[in-house]
Write a protein that holds these residues in place. Structure first.
Motif, PDB file in Angstrom:
ATOM      1  N   GLY A  99       0.742  -1.101  -0.059  1.00 29.98           N
ATOM      2  CA  GLY A  99      -0.124  -0.015   0.008  1.00 29.98           C
ATOM      3  C   GLY A  99       0.911   1.202   0.170  1.00 29.98           C
ATOM      4  N   VAL A 148      -3.491  -2.815   4.042  1.00 32.16           N
ATOM      5  CA  VAL A 148      -2.537  -3.693   3.766  1.00 32.16           C
ATOM      6  C   VAL A 148      -2.827  -4.530   4.736  1.00 32.16           C
ATOM      7  CG1 VAL A 148      -0.092  -3.950   4.034  1.00 32.16           C
ATOM      8  CG2 VAL A 148      -0.848  -1.893   2.796  1.00 32.16           C
ATOM      9  N   GLY A 169       3.159  -7.694   3.987  1.00 31.72           N
ATOM     10  CA  GLY A 169       2.388  -6.321   4.001  1.00 31.72           C
ATOM     11  C   GLY A 169       3.641  -5.159   4.235  1.00 31.72           C
TER      12      GLY A 169
END
Length: 190
Positions: A99, A148, A169
């Protein structure tokens, strides 16, 4: 000149003098991600020609799947289907969900999308058909880092994705290129 005409003109010039000769590339080998990684990231334009170099990735190193807000919306959505091909057909062994700070999805709502769709002539009936999914997707995305975490969990717990594939992540800054780990997926693999 239209956008398409501009793109076609640049492409014609590119094909006349490409930066390197891709015609000799080994097709069987080149379609496989050399670093055996798939990346799910946002479609934000600021990441183009920035994210991959910031990660040290070159042409052929990784499969990159871009979606609005790097989201997974269902057990068999387009992102999961793409990951299945990556894992089962192309040799991917790890997944990175990346992200980014300042994500536009954090300001998007089902109401704002509905209003825009109606103003562009999308029938109310069509919007009504997707209202629940639209709200679950657009209204739940408030914080890029939490998204995320949610996306990593959705992939990690998906029964179609093998448990031995680490799902990491990360959060990326679209102005500095700094990458921070949110979840290290190795701790969840079996």
């Amino acid at each position: 000149m239209s956008v398409l005409q501009d793109i076609l003109a640049v492409n014609a010039s590119f094909c006349t003098a490409p930066p390197m000769d891709y015609t000799q590339e080994d097709h069987q080998q080149s379609k496989l991600p050399q670093k055996q990684v798939a990346i799910i990231t946002c479609m934000d334009t600021r990441l183009v020609n920035f994210l991959e170099p910031a990660l040290g990735l070159a042409r052929g190193d990784a499969k990159v799947i871009k979606t609005a807000g790097n989201s997974v919306t269902g057990v068999f959505d387009g992102t999961i289907r793409s990951l299945m091909v990556c894992i089962y057909e192309l040799g991917v062994k790890e997944i990175l969900v990346i992200g980014h700070h300042e994500c536009g999805m954090s300001k998007t709502t089902s109401q704002s999308l509905t209003k825009a769709m109606l103003s562009r002539g999308v029938p109310k009936e069509a919007i009504h058909m997707i209202a629940k999914e639209l709200a679950e997707w657009a209204d739940e995305f408030q914080h890029p880092e939490q998204n995320v975490i949610d996306t990593v969990e959705a992939i990690r717990l998906n029964p179609l994705i093998p448990a031995d594939v680490p799902v990491h992540g990360l959060i990326f800054h679209p102005r500095t290129g700094k990458l921070d780990v949110v979840i290290e997926g190795y701790e969840y693999t079996k």
